[in-house]
Design an enzyme around this catalytic site. Sequence first.
Site, PDB file in Angstrom:
ATOM      1  N   GLY A 194      37.030  35.671  48.162  1.00 24.60           N
ATOM      2  CA  GLY A 194      36.612  36.948  48.736  1.00 24.60           C
ATOM      3  C   GLY A 194      36.928  37.063  50.218  1.00 24.60           C
ATOM      4  O   GLY A 194      36.304  37.837  50.930  1.00 24.60           O
ATOM      5  N   ASP A 244      48.211  42.861  45.043  1.00 26.73           N
ATOM      6  CA  ASP A 244      47.655  41.509  44.889  1.00 26.73           C
ATOM      7  C   ASP A 244      47.990  40.925  43.515  1.00 26.73           C
ATOM      8  O   ASP A 244      48.328  39.737  43.392  1.00 26.73           O
ATOM      9  CB  ASP A 244      46.121  41.538  45.064  1.00 26.73           C
ATOM     10  CG  ASP A 244      45.715  41.901  46.491  1.00 26.73           C
ATOM     11  OD1 ASP A 244      46.575  42.366  47.250  1.00 26.73           O
ATOM     12  OD2 ASP A 244      44.529  41.722  46.828  1.00 26.73           O
ATOM     13  N   SER A 283      40.568  37.521  43.847  1.00 23.56           N
ATOM     14  CA  SER A 283      40.130  38.269  42.659  1.00 23.56           C
ATOM     15  C   SER A 283      41.332  38.585  41.766  1.00 23.56           C
ATOM     16  O   SER A 283      41.250  38.488  40.536  1.00 23.56           O
ATOM     17  CB  SER A 283      39.378  39.542  43.053  1.00 23.56           C
ATOM     18  OG  SER A 283      40.200  40.393  43.806  1.00 23.56           O
ATOM     19  N   ALA A 284      42.473  38.906  42.380  1.00 24.33           N
ATOM     20  CA  ALA A 284      43.683  39.159  41.585  1.00 24.33           C
ATOM     21  C   ALA A 284      44.144  37.878  40.905  1.00 24.33           C
ATOM     22  O   ALA A 284      44.532  37.884  39.717  1.00 24.33           O
ATOM     23  CB  ALA A 284      44.794  39.699  42.480  1.00 24.33           C
TER      24      ALA A 284
HETATM   25  C1  MEV Z   1      43.655  44.173  49.506  1.00 23.88           C
HETATM   26  O1  MEV Z   1      44.245  42.881  49.524  1.00 23.88           O
HETATM   27  C2  MEV Z   1      44.641  45.218  49.889  1.00 23.88           C
HETATM   28  C3  MEV Z   1      44.163  46.666  49.873  1.00 23.88           C
HETATM   29  O2  MEV Z   1      45.311  47.449  50.238  1.00 23.88           O
HETATM   30  C4  MEV Z   1      43.618  47.096  48.539  1.00 23.88           C
HETATM   31  C5  MEV Z   1      44.701  47.189  47.479  1.00 23.88           C
HETATM   32  O3  MEV Z   1      45.914  47.182  47.789  1.00 23.88           O
HETATM   33  O4  MEV Z   1      44.326  47.289  46.296  1.00 23.88           O
HETATM   34  C6  MEV Z   1      43.094  46.909  50.921  1.00 23.88           C
END
Ligand code: MEV
Length: 330
Positions: free
Chosen positions: A111, A160, A117-118
């Site tokens: 986190g 991600d 998470s991905a």
């Molecule tokens: C998160 O790593 C990146 C964001 O652009 C969200 C996304 O792309 O889904 C903030």
Amino acid sequence: MITVRAPGKVILYGEHAVVYGEPALAMAINKYVYVTAKARDDGKININARDLRLAGISVTILENGEVVARTDYGAVISALSYVKRAIEVAMGYIDKKVGVDLMIQSEMPVGAGLGTSAAVAVATILAYIKELGYDIDKRELARLAWQVEKDVQGAASPTDTTMATFGGIMYVKPEGGNAIMEPVKPGANIPLIIGYTPRVSTTKDLVAMVRRRYEAMRDVIEPIIRSIGIITRKGKEALERGDLELMGILMNINHGLLDALGVSTRQLNEMVYAARNAGALGSKLTGAGGGGCMIAISDRIEVEKAIELIGGSVLRAGLDIEGARVLNPG
Ligand code: MEV
């Protein structure tokens, strides 16, 4: 029993703007989430995920096939929602509901904006499908994992999950429900230092906050998002030419615009400036922000020390070129 690993990532340019259809440029890192799956014959799913602070949580598949996650306290923990949705999506893909023991471990801070998470979603889907004797190609795997992120977060770009699936350095552009992906060949080795601090907000909340500002002041926010898109395109060209100096300048501007969107924090800003003052060619927050990670173009120990002085931790990571991989095939 199958063990799968999927890498984390850093976003070089384009976070948040990518949720609005602009491109992002991201690099997979050689830090991994590992998921081990072992089929059970009683229809239960047991998850052991000590690194996600979810040890001992069991998930029961109800008779109607719905997967319901319950902790000891009856609360659904946020990280578990990715695992739960990934299992549901994998079950849908093979059209079978079989119980499984899952062990999840992470080499990265969870986190913190490194795409854990991905990586959890990708590795869980792949481990489940493989353990039950099925195959999936990487495009389909990335698409399913993106669906998991969208379902859990409400909105997510394919960045991600693309990186956790394919690895390498990738220019990712959402196009409708699809992701256009272009592998990028760097013209030089990019020395990256990653600094991180605990997150104070989740990706979901930060994406929603930017969305609220966008809806309330579209004339102000839209140009910022389009500028970030232009920076990402220029950053890709600079990376291909190996022009580290220009990459650094573009990172600095990208950080300023992310701060303008409201996703930086005082501590992230301090780390970003400390890195520049210690000689980094450029630095910015990376990922969703709200605490979490920053990156700096530098290989100088002084830059690492400067980040640590502000209270950040330094993570040394290189490039992953493989993406998601089964570690014990057959
Ligand atoms: C998160 O790593 C990146 C964001 O652009 C969200 C996304 O792309 O889904 C903030």
